[in-house]
Design an enzyme around this catalytic site. Structure first.
Site, short mmCIF file in Angstrom:
data_model
loop_
_atom_site.label_atom_id
_atom_site.label_comp_id
_atom_site.label_asym_id
_atom_site.label_seq_id
_atom_site.Cartn_x
_atom_site.Cartn_y
_atom_site.Cartn_z
N SER A 62 -46.89 35.31 69.07
CA SER A 62 -47.60 36.58 69.19
C SER A 62 -47.59 37.11 70.64
CB SER A 62 -49.05 36.37 68.74
OG SER A 62 -49.91 37.27 69.38
N1 LIG Z 1 -54.69 44.51 69.67
C1 LIG Z 1 -54.73 43.09 69.38
C2 LIG Z 1 -53.58 42.74 68.44
C3 LIG Z 1 -53.67 41.32 67.97
C4 LIG Z 1 -52.81 41.08 66.78
O1 LIG Z 1 -52.36 42.02 66.10
N2 LIG Z 1 -52.59 39.82 66.47
C5 LIG Z 1 -51.82 39.48 65.30
C6 LIG Z 1 -50.67 38.54 65.70
S1 LIG Z 1 -49.58 39.33 66.83
C7 LIG Z 1 -52.73 38.74 64.33
O2 LIG Z 1 -53.63 38.05 64.74
N3 LIG Z 1 -52.52 38.89 63.03
C8 LIG Z 1 -53.23 38.10 62.06
C9 LIG Z 1 -54.22 38.86 61.25
O3 LIG Z 1 -54.37 40.09 61.46
O4 LIG Z 1 -54.86 38.23 60.38
C10 LIG Z 1 -54.64 42.29 70.68
O5 LIG Z 1 -54.07 42.79 71.65
O6 LIG Z 1 -55.17 41.18 70.74
#
Ligand SMILES: N[C@@H](CCC(=O)N[C@@H](CS)C(=O)NCC(=O)O)C(=O)O
Length: 217
Positions: free
Chosen positions: A11
Site C-alpha cells: 500500500s
Molecule cells: N487516504 C487513505 C487511503 C488508505 C487506503 O485506501 N488504504 C487501502 C490500501 S492502499 C486500504 O486500507 N484498503 C482496505 C479497506 O478499505 O478495507 C490514506 O492515505 O491512508
C-alpha cells in the site's frame, strides 16, 4: 508501550508512513493486515478505524488513520520542530498544500488507474488511463519548477507521501523521463534511510502490475 502500526506491504500510503518511521528511527510494532482477507473489517479493527483503512496507528489507545495525518502526527509528537514538518506556519503551509494536493488530486488520479489493474478488472492501460497518469505527473513536474523538493529546499513529509506512488508508477513501466524535474527529485529521494526497502517493494508492486497486463505500456 511502542506505537502499533497496522500496515500492508504494497500500500503506497502505508509505505509513506514506513518511510517516516525509518527516517526518524521511531520504535514501532508493525502488524501486517490483509485487507483482501477481510482483516480490516473485523469488529476489533472497525472499533479502531471505522473507515477500515491501513495505515492505522495505535499510540497507546490513540487511534489515527489517513497516512498524511499520521505523518504530521508522528513528527509533531515525537520530533517536534524537525525540518520534515517544521512548526513555522508558512513552511508548514507549503507542506500541507502538497499533502492536500496529493490526497485530493494526485493519489486518487493514480490509484483510480491502478486499482482496476490490481483487482484484475482491467488488463490493459488504455490511452485515456495513460493520459490521466501523465497529466497528474505533469502537474507534479510543474510543482518542482522552483524547488528541488515539493515544499521547498528541504525534504519533508510531503515528499514521503508522494514517493511510494511515484516509485510504483516508475516500476510499473510509466516513463518518467518526460518529467526531468520529477526524475531528478526521485533520484534525490535516495537520501532517505528507508529508500532501499521502499524501492524493493516498488519493484514488487511494479512487477505485479505488469503481470496483470496483457499488453505492455
Ligand atoms: N487516504 C487513505 C487511503 C488508505 C487506503 O485506501 N488504504 C487501502 C490500501 S492502499 C486500504 O486500507 N484498503 C482496505 C479497506 O478499505 O478495507 C490514506 O492515505 O491512508
Amino acid at each position: 508501550m511502542p506505537i502499533t502500526l497496522y500496515t500492508s506491504t504494497m500500500s503506497p500510503p502505508a509505505r509513506a508512513v514506513q518511510l517516516l518511521i525509518k527516517e526518524l528511527e521511531l520504535k514501532v510494532k508493525v502488524k501486517l493486515v490483509d485487507a483482501r482477507a477481510g482483516e480490516t473489517r473485523t469488529e476489533e479493527f472497525l472499533r479502531m478505524n471505522p473507515q477500515h483503512t491501513i495505515p492505522t496507528i495505535d499510540d497507546n489507545g490513540f487511534y489515527l488513520w489517513e497516512s498524511r495525518a499520521i505523518l504530521a502526527y508522528l513528527v509533531e509528537t515525537y520530533r517536534q520542530g524537525h525540518d520534515l514538518y517544521p512548526t513555522i506556519p508558512k513552511e508548514r503551509a507549503l507542506i500541507n498544500r502538497v499533502l492536500h494536493h496529493d490526497s485530493s488530486a494526485f493519489y486518487p488520479q493514480i490509484i483510480g488507474t491502478l486499482y482496476p489493474i490490481f483487482r484484475g478488472e482491467a488488463k490493459v492501460i488504455t490511452p485515456e488511463m495513460k493520459a490521466t497518469v501523465e497529466k497528474a505527473l505533469a502537474t507534479l513536474e510543474l510543482l518542482l519548477i522552483r524547488n528541488d523538493w515539493f515544499a521547498g529546499e528541504k525534504i519533508t513529509i510531503a515528499d514521503m507521501a508522494l514517493l511510494p506512488t511515484i516509485a510504483t508508477l516508475a516500476h510499473s513501466g510509466f516513463d518518467l523521463t518526460k518529467f526531468p524535474r520529477l526524475l531528478a527529485w526521485y533520484d534525490n529521494c535516495k537520501e532517505l534511510k528507508g529508500y532501499p526497502e521502499e524501492q524493493a517493494i516498488a519493484v514488487q508492486a511494479g512487477q505485479f502490475v505488469r503481470s496483470m497486463l496483457t499488453e505492455g505500456l
